[in-house]
Design a protein around this motif. Structure first.
Motif, PDB file in Angstrom:
ATOM      1  N   UNK A 113       2.638  22.735  64.028  1.00 31.49           N
ATOM      2  CA  UNK A 113       2.356  22.092  62.751  1.00 31.49           C
ATOM      3  C   UNK A 113       2.249  20.594  62.953  1.00 31.49           C
ATOM      4  N   UNK A 114       1.402  19.965  62.127  1.00 32.78           N
ATOM      5  CA  UNK A 114       1.358  18.512  62.182  1.00 32.78           C
ATOM      6  C   UNK A 114       2.500  17.955  61.343  1.00 32.78           C
ATOM      7  N   UNK A 115       2.603  16.640  61.283  1.00 39.06           N
ATOM      8  CA  UNK A 115       3.743  16.054  60.585  1.00 39.06           C
ATOM      9  C   UNK A 115       3.624  16.174  59.070  1.00 39.06           C
ATOM     10  N   UNK A 116       2.507  16.736  58.623  1.00 37.60           N
ATOM     11  CA  UNK A 116       2.358  17.029  57.200  1.00 37.60           C
ATOM     12  C   UNK A 116       2.618  18.507  56.911  1.00 37.60           C
ATOM     13  N   UNK A 117       3.020  19.251  57.961  1.00 41.56           N
ATOM     14  CA  UNK A 117       3.313  20.664  57.782  1.00 41.56           C
ATOM     15  C   UNK A 117       2.095  21.556  57.812  1.00 41.56           C
ATOM     16  N   UNK A 118       0.958  21.030  58.270  1.00 45.30           N
ATOM     17  CA  UNK A 118      -0.273  21.810  58.324  1.00 45.30           C
ATOM     18  C   UNK A 118      -0.488  22.380  59.725  1.00 45.30           C
ATOM     19  N   UNK A 119      -1.171  23.523  59.785  1.00 44.19           N
ATOM     20  CA  UNK A 119      -1.486  24.117  61.080  1.00 44.19           C
ATOM     21  C   UNK A 119      -2.611  23.335  61.747  1.00 44.19           C
ATOM     22  N   UNK A 120      -2.743  23.518  63.052  1.00 45.40           N
ATOM     23  CA  UNK A 120      -3.698  22.749  63.848  1.00 45.40           C
ATOM     24  C   UNK A 120      -4.728  23.689  64.446  1.00 45.40           C
TER      25      UNK A 120
END
Length: 210
Positions: A113-120
Motif C-alpha cells: 500500500x502507498x502512504x495513502x492506503x491505496x494499492x500499487x
C-alpha cells in the motif's frame, strides 16, 4: 586497535585478521570503509561488485530462457559466448519476458500500500526505474532527487515510474532524516501528471497521483 572488548575478542577484528580478501561492494564503499587491524594500520579494501543468486532474483521463465539459449551454464554462471547468445534472443522473446515480469511485479504489489492506503499497480506499457538497495549514504539514493524538476519531466515525458525501496540502517539517524526529506519533496512536487513511486518498508509514495 583494541583487540578485546569486555574481555572478549572482537569478532570483526578476528574476521579481518583471518580473511584473505577484504572487499567493498562498490568503489565508493571500498574507498570510504574505515577499519584498522590489530596493529592499528588502516585495512585496504578492494572493490568487488556483489553477485546475485539467480534462482532467488530472476523470473523462472527468464532463467529457463537463459538456459535454453546457452546464456548460462548448469552452475548458473555466464557461458563464454553469453553476449552473442543474448543478442540471439528475438524481440518477441524479450517482449514476452517483460510482460511476464510486469505481471509478477503487480502480483507482488497487490500486497503493498502507498502512504495513502491505496494499492500499487504499474501499467503494462510504463517504463520502470528502480533503486532496490539499502537506504545508505554511500549508495547515494537521494541523487535522482537533487534536480526534482528534471526527474519529474523525465517521468512525465516517458510514461515512467520510479520505485525506491530499502530500509535505513538501524540507528542511522542522518539517512532516516534524508528519507523524510525525499518524501516531503515528493509531496511538494505532486501534480496531476507523471508518477514517482517511493517504497519504504510497506509504504509507497506516488508522485503525481493523489
Amino acid at each position: 586497535m583494541e583487540q578485546f572488548r569486555n574481555d572478549r575478542l572482537r569478532p570483526n577484528l578476528l574476521a579481518i585478521e583471518l580473511t584473505e580478501a577484504k572487499n567493498g561492494v562498490s568503489k565508493l564503499h571500498a574507498r570510504v570503509a574505515n577499519f584498522r587491524d590489530r596493529n592499528n594500520d588502516k585495512v585496504k579494501f578492494q572493490a568487488i561488485t556483489n553477485g546475485i543468486d539467480l534462482e532467488t532474483w530472476v523470473l523462472p521463465e527468464t532463467l529457463q530462457t537463459y538456459r535454453n539459449h546457452g546464456i548460462i551454464d548448469k552452475f548458473g554462471l555466464p557461458t563464454n559466448d553469453f553476449s552473442e547468445k543474448l543478442n540471439s534472443l528475438s524481440s518477441a522473446d524479450l517482449r514476452y519476458l517483460k510482460k511476464l515480469g510486469r505481471k509478477e511485479l503487480n502480483r507482488v504489489l497487490l500486497n503493498r500500500q502507498d502512504q495513502y492506503g491505496k494499492s500499487i499497480q504499474i501499467p503494462e506499457n510504463a517504463i520502470l526505474f528502480d533503486f532496490k538497495r539499502r537506504f545508505a549514504n554511500y549508495k547515494r539514493p537521494y541523487m535522482p532527487f537533487e534536480n526534482p524538476d528534471s526527474l519529474r519531466q523525465i517521468l512525465i515525458s516517458h510514461n515512467a515510474h520510479y520505485i525506491l525501496t530499502g530500509k535505513v540502517h538501524q540507528g542511522d539517524v542522518t539517512m532516516y532524516q534524508k528519507l523524510l526529506e525525499v518524501l516531503k519533496l515528493i509531496d511538494q512536487r505532486s501534480s496531476p501528471q507523471g508518477s514517482v513511486f517511493i517504497t519504504y518498508k510497506i509504504m509507497t509514495k506516488s508522485w503525481g497521483e493523489r
